[in-house]
Design an enzyme around this catalytic site. Structure first.
Site, PDB file in Angstrom:
ATOM      1  N   ASN A  23     -47.265  26.095 -59.142  1.00 26.93           N
ATOM      2  CA  ASN A  23     -46.518  26.288 -57.896  1.00 26.93           C
ATOM      3  C   ASN A  23     -45.613  27.529 -57.902  1.00 26.93           C
ATOM      4  O   ASN A  23     -44.961  27.815 -56.899  1.00 26.93           O
ATOM      5  CB  ASN A  23     -45.718  25.027 -57.553  1.00 26.93           C
ATOM      6  N   ARG A  93     -53.628  23.911 -49.128  1.00 27.81           N
ATOM      7  CA  ARG A  93     -52.596  24.148 -48.120  1.00 27.81           C
ATOM      8  C   ARG A  93     -51.714  25.355 -48.463  1.00 27.81           C
ATOM      9  O   ARG A  93     -51.188  26.009 -47.571  1.00 27.81           O
ATOM     10  CB  ARG A  93     -51.690  22.926 -48.004  1.00 27.81           C
ATOM     11  N   ASP A 306     -43.203  15.418 -57.447  1.00 27.53           N
ATOM     12  CA  ASP A 306     -44.431  15.669 -58.203  1.00 27.53           C
ATOM     13  C   ASP A 306     -44.480  14.914 -59.534  1.00 27.53           C
ATOM     14  O   ASP A 306     -45.494  14.967 -60.231  1.00 27.53           O
ATOM     15  CB  ASP A 306     -44.612  17.180 -58.450  1.00 27.53           C
ATOM     16  N   VAL A 328     -39.560  12.454 -50.098  1.00 25.81           N
ATOM     17  CA  VAL A 328     -40.037  13.782 -49.691  1.00 25.81           C
ATOM     18  C   VAL A 328     -41.298  13.685 -48.823  1.00 25.81           C
ATOM     19  O   VAL A 328     -41.387  14.324 -47.772  1.00 25.81           O
ATOM     20  CB  VAL A 328     -40.279  14.692 -50.917  1.00 25.81           C
TER      21      VAL A 328
HETATM   22  N1  EPU Z   1     -41.863  19.887 -43.811  1.00 26.37           N
HETATM   23  C1  EPU Z   1     -41.750  19.913 -42.435  1.00 26.37           C
HETATM   24  N2  EPU Z   1     -41.960  21.107 -41.786  1.00 26.37           N
HETATM   25  C2  EPU Z   1     -42.295  22.248 -42.451  1.00 26.37           C
HETATM   26  C3  EPU Z   1     -42.403  22.214 -43.857  1.00 26.37           C
HETATM   27  C4  EPU Z   1     -42.174  21.022 -44.519  1.00 26.37           C
HETATM   28  O1  EPU Z   1     -41.481  18.902 -41.821  1.00 26.37           O
HETATM   29  O2  EPU Z   1     -42.484  23.278 -41.802  1.00 26.37           O
HETATM   30  C5  EPU Z   1     -41.628  18.628 -44.551  1.00 26.37           C
HETATM   31  C6  EPU Z   1     -42.885  18.122 -45.275  1.00 26.37           C
HETATM   32  O3  EPU Z   1     -43.731  17.396 -44.419  1.00 26.37           O
HETATM   33  C7  EPU Z   1     -42.276  17.279 -46.378  1.00 26.37           C
HETATM   34  C8  EPU Z   1     -40.984  18.033 -46.704  1.00 26.37           C
HETATM   35  O4  EPU Z   1     -40.736  18.879 -45.603  1.00 26.37           O
HETATM   36  O5  EPU Z   1     -41.974  15.999 -45.898  1.00 26.37           O
HETATM   37  C9  EPU Z   1     -41.026  18.872 -47.956  1.00 26.37           C
HETATM   38  O6  EPU Z   1     -42.238  19.609 -48.014  1.00 26.37           O
HETATM   39  P1  EPU Z   1     -42.326  21.062 -48.629  1.00 26.37           P
HETATM   40  O7  EPU Z   1     -42.569  22.025 -47.540  1.00 26.37           O
HETATM   41  O8  EPU Z   1     -41.193  21.304 -49.554  1.00 26.37           O
HETATM   42  O9  EPU Z   1     -43.657  20.945 -49.489  1.00 26.37           O
HETATM   43  P2  EPU Z   1     -44.664  22.117 -49.768  1.00 26.37           P
HETATM   44  O10 EPU Z   1     -43.936  23.393 -49.815  1.00 26.37           O
HETATM   45  O11 EPU Z   1     -45.839  21.996 -48.860  1.00 26.37           O
HETATM   46  C10 EPU Z   1     -44.441  22.175 -52.369  1.00 26.37           C
HETATM   47  C11 EPU Z   1     -45.350  22.001 -53.531  1.00 26.37           C
HETATM   48  C12 EPU Z   1     -45.758  20.541 -53.642  1.00 26.37           C
HETATM   49  C13 EPU Z   1     -44.485  19.712 -53.829  1.00 26.37           C
HETATM   50  C14 EPU Z   1     -43.527  19.972 -52.665  1.00 26.37           C
HETATM   51  C15 EPU Z   1     -42.194  19.268 -52.817  1.00 26.37           C
HETATM   52  C16 EPU Z   1     -46.438  24.146 -53.696  1.00 26.37           C
HETATM   53  C17 EPU Z   1     -47.667  24.956 -53.547  1.00 26.37           C
HETATM   54  N3  EPU Z   1     -46.525  22.854 -53.355  1.00 26.37           N
HETATM   55  O12 EPU Z   1     -45.175  21.757 -51.222  1.00 26.37           O
HETATM   56  O13 EPU Z   1     -46.574  20.412 -54.798  1.00 26.37           O
HETATM   57  O14 EPU Z   1     -44.814  18.352 -53.876  1.00 26.37           O
HETATM   58  O15 EPU Z   1     -43.272  21.381 -52.547  1.00 26.37           O
HETATM   59  O16 EPU Z   1     -41.584  19.649 -54.006  1.00 26.37           O
HETATM   60  O17 EPU Z   1     -45.426  24.648 -54.132  1.00 26.37           O
HETATM   61  C18 EPU Z   1     -48.244  19.461 -56.148  1.00 26.37           C
HETATM   62  O18 EPU Z   1     -48.109  20.425 -56.921  1.00 26.37           O
HETATM   63  O19 EPU Z   1     -48.911  18.442 -56.448  1.00 26.37           O
HETATM   64  C19 EPU Z   1     -47.611  19.500 -54.837  1.00 26.37           C
HETATM   65  C20 EPU Z   1     -47.972  18.713 -53.834  1.00 26.37           C
END
Ligand code: EPU
Length: 418
Positions: A23, A93, A306, A328
């Site tokens: 990540n 994603r 995670d 989360v």
């Molecule tokens: N959210 C919104 N609107 C947005 C963006 C996020 O409502 O525009 C919500 C999401 O639906 C969620 C929360 O905010 O409920 C947090 O999501 P976040 O955006 O932080 O997640 P992400 O950036 O898509 C990254 C990691 C994930 C990890 C999460 C939380 C990467 C590539 N992915 O995802 O990693 O679980 O942060 O720490 O960095 C994994 O490695 O298995 C994985 C899923």
């Protein structure tokens, strides 16, 4: 389709080298789009998600050279297409991470809108709204986010929810914007800090990464640089849970101990004897069964979502009752159903799992539903009686480098069935 067979294994023992963080690698690879020169990224793990990101950059016209020792040379100056197509975004994603850099550097970007996924609906509205605040014209048509901007303008962006990739997208976009951008309620994850450090090495002016307020003073261009990705804290945590569940004694090397504070605290509560240096962590259970722990996931520095699935598996065989509350993602308990098939006693109430530890799990055919769920089934398989077969392990290959080889070296009985 490949499957993994995991047989009852004794206590895991030995040392394991931790790979570069998935990540952190993904946003850093996306950030190379911002450079005017060649970037060399080191310690990038060999993972399906990394291959997908490299494939995406390649399709845009970026020149890539990947060598055996996880160095990747990237020449982004030949980019010709500004599109992240559906067939790649639907498999990963994190492809959304090219939106900010492409728009900031080339003034246009077309990125397929990611759909929902196995752990939640995961919208990207905050990425879009943040870029709009910086002056981008954005429409969503035919499943694509189409963004245009002559030059982005600095703005104050207050994120309603802490979002990791959202913070990263806006941070990257702001490096080349005109004026100052302030991101409030920013994600504080170590991977955000690693991205910021890479951008700073490229010439960006960034203050406050790792805190809730990041201030970026836009510059007119960024140069190429050499950067080494930080170690994977979730891979580290997964090996430590495997060691704790098997009542073993394992040292994780080339890691970053202070980024795992919340996880190590829970392992200690579970009865683990933990010693640590700056870049290593050693866990010894002294042959004892782990005790159940209560966990509440939240953004960094709290306990990471995670690592939630792996601790659900740990609680399943621990002494006592543990509760796990997931705050989360709204749907991140698919592994609970599969662990139940192995004899785990888990009941779900809204976003909380109540887990009553059992003496023994029993092997069953199970199905991986997402990356971390796969990891939980594997660690459960190590202590279950019999041969557990985990199907759909392509999820696992997205995020764990050489997991069978690394577990085998610690004494685990695990093999891939083609
Ligand atoms: N959210 C919104 N609107 C947005 C963006 C996020 O409502 O525009 C919500 C999401 O639906 C969620 C929360 O905010 O409920 C947090 O999501 P976040 O955006 O932080 O997640 P992400 O950036 O898509 C990254 C990691 C994930 C990890 C999460 C939380 C990467 C590539 N992915 O995802 O990693 O679980 O942060 O720490 O960095 C994994 O490695 O298995 C994985 C899923």
């Amino acid at each position: 389709m490949d499957k993994l067979q995991i047989s009852t294994s004794g206590p895991l023992k030995g040392e394991v080298n931790i790979s570069g963080a998935k990540n952190a690698s993904l946003p850093i690879l996306a950030a190379t789009l911002l450079a005017d020169g060649i970037m060399t990224i080191e310690n990038v793990p060999h993972l399906k998600d990394v291959t997908t990101m490299l494939g995406l950059l390649g399709r845009m016209g970026v020149e890539l050279t990947v060598d055996e020792s996880t160095h990747i040379d990237i020449d982004p100056t030949r980019i010709q297409r500004f599109v992240a197509p559906y067939d790649l975004v639907k498999t990963m994603r994190a492809s959304i991470l090219v939106l900010g850099p492409m728009l900031a550097r080339y003034g246009e970007a077309e990125v397929s809108l990611p759909g929902g996924c196995a752990i939640g609906s995961r919208p990207v509205n905050l990425h879009i709204e943040g870029l709009q605040r910086m002056g981008a014209q954005i429409s969503v048509e035919g499943g694509y986010i189409r963004a245009r901007a002559k030059r982005l303008k600095g703005a104050t962006i207050n994120l309603d929810i802490v979002t990791v990739t959202g913070t990263e997208n806006l941070l990257m976009a702001a490096t080349l914007a005109e004026g100052t951008t302030v991101i409030e309620n920013a994600a504080r994850e170590p991977e955000v800090v690693d991205l910021a450090n890479c951008l700073i090495a490229m010439g960006a002016k960034i203050e406050g990464a790792g805190s809730a307020t990041i201030r970026i003073q836009g510059v007119s261009s960024l140069q190429g640089c050499r950067y080494r990705v930080l170690p994977d804290r979730i891979e580290t945590g997964t090996f430590l849970v495997a060691a704790a569940m098997t009542r073993g004694h394992v040292k994780t090397k080339n890691t970053c101990a202070h980024e795992l504070d919340a996880v190590l605290l829970k392992l200690q509560e579970a009865g683990a004897d933990i010693s640590r240096g700056e870049d290593w962590i050693e866990l010894d259970m002294h042959g004892q069964r782990p005790r159940a722990v209560d966990i509440h996931t939240a953004p960094y520095p709290a306990f990471p979502t995670d690592m939630q699935a792996q601790f659900t598996a740990l609680n399943a065989v621990a002494e006592g009752v543990g509760t796990i509350t997931e705050t989360v993602f709204e749907n991140r308990f698919m592994h609970a159903q599969e662990l139940r098939r192995m004899g785990a006693d888990i009941s779900l109430e809204h976003n909380t799992a109540i887990i009553r530890g059992v003496e023994k799990l029993v092997a069953a055919p199970v199905m991986a539903t997402d990356l971390r769920a796969s990891a939980s089934l594997i660690v459960a398989g190590l202590v279950a009686e019999g041969d557990t077969v985990v199907d759909r392990i392509y999820h696992l290959d997205r995020g764990y480098e050489c997991i069978e080889e690394k577990l085998q070296a610690l004494g685990a009985r695990i093999r891939r069935i083609h």
